[in-house]
Design a protein around this motif. Sequence first.
Motif, short mmCIF file in Angstrom:
data_model
loop_
_atom_site.label_atom_id
_atom_site.label_comp_id
_atom_site.label_asym_id
_atom_site.label_seq_id
_atom_site.Cartn_x
_atom_site.Cartn_y
_atom_site.Cartn_z
N LEU A 1 0.86 -1.18 0.00
CA LEU A 1 0.00 0.00 0.00
C LEU A 1 0.90 1.23 0.00
N VAL A 2 0.44 2.30 -0.63
CA VAL A 2 1.24 3.52 -0.67
C VAL A 2 0.33 4.72 -0.45
N SER A 3 0.79 5.65 0.38
CA SER A 3 0.06 6.90 0.63
C SER A 3 1.05 8.05 0.60
N GLY A 4 0.53 9.26 0.69
CA GLY A 4 1.40 10.43 0.70
C GLY A 4 1.35 11.20 -0.60
N ALA A 5 2.12 12.28 -0.64
CA ALA A 5 2.07 13.22 -1.77
C ALA A 5 2.41 12.57 -3.10
N ALA A 6 3.35 11.65 -3.12
CA ALA A 6 3.77 11.02 -4.38
C ALA A 6 3.21 9.61 -4.54
N ALA A 7 2.12 9.29 -3.83
CA ALA A 7 1.58 7.93 -3.85
C ALA A 7 1.20 7.48 -5.25
N ALA A 8 0.47 8.30 -5.97
CA ALA A 8 0.01 7.89 -7.31
C ALA A 8 1.18 7.66 -8.24
N GLU A 9 2.17 8.56 -8.18
CA GLU A 9 3.32 8.44 -9.08
C GLU A 9 4.16 7.20 -8.76
N VAL A 10 4.37 6.96 -7.47
CA VAL A 10 5.17 5.80 -7.07
C VAL A 10 4.41 4.51 -7.41
N ALA A 11 3.10 4.50 -7.20
CA ALA A 11 2.31 3.31 -7.53
C ALA A 11 2.38 3.03 -9.03
N THR A 12 2.26 4.06 -9.84
CA THR A 12 2.33 3.88 -11.29
C THR A 12 3.70 3.37 -11.72
#
Length: 274
Positions: free
Chosen positions: A129-140
Amino acid sequence: MVTDTVVAVLGLGEAGSIISRDLVASGVTVRGYDPVAAAPDGVVAAGSDAEACAGADLVLSLTTAHEAEAAFRASQPGLGPRAWYADLNTSSADLKQRLAALAEQRGIAFADVAMMAPVPGRGLRTPMLVSGAAAAEVATALTGLGANIEAIPGPAGAAASRKLCRSVFYKGMAAAVTESLRAGQAAGCEAWLRDNIAEDIGAAMLDRLEQGSITHAVRRADEMAAAAELLGELGIPARIAAASRDWLEQLAAESRPAESRAAGYRADGSRSSA
């Protein structure tokens, strides 16, 4: 992400080395640093955290919770303006939020990543799971490299909190297994008890709960200390979390000579390799 992507991995212990190998297999350039562990085949060994991060598009911190802030500070001279910094260490939400605040002050995109299962046998496919300001970018970015990762709403610390709530169950079960087997040993019925428990949960799970607790006692004791602290903040009596922490601390003390490391981070944030 394309094959000219550079990923830096800070910490090349069990999880870091396995994930590094999977990243290499995905076709990206991987640069790694650990003051003790050697870089796996295919990983470009760096001489410092900052050197590993120089020119990296994505940084994955897989040190320990104790070393997470020092690793972040030591990496800063090498971090470019477009790098994403993801902290994958199991730690408290407070630490993740502190790292996020430090990153924001320096204009670094930060993400809190929680690994929701053991890495061996799964590697990059470990549920995350990933959260935080760059969550979407890191997940992608990680999904493009073959990872099993889900971005969730919320600031840094949200992913860590979910992991710790889950850990109360799994580490609590491990503590129950450890205490039960110790009791069986003292009562002279350990073999019978071990077989009896294995019938219910499986021999592999029994081994994972018992031996995993022994092997990773130091790290997991910190994890359960953070879980107990979180439950206190939520107004939940941390009976199971505290008992798990205490058992893991005992296991760590029993195996300390074998567990002790020859190096780590200094108080000033630099790393020691001696």
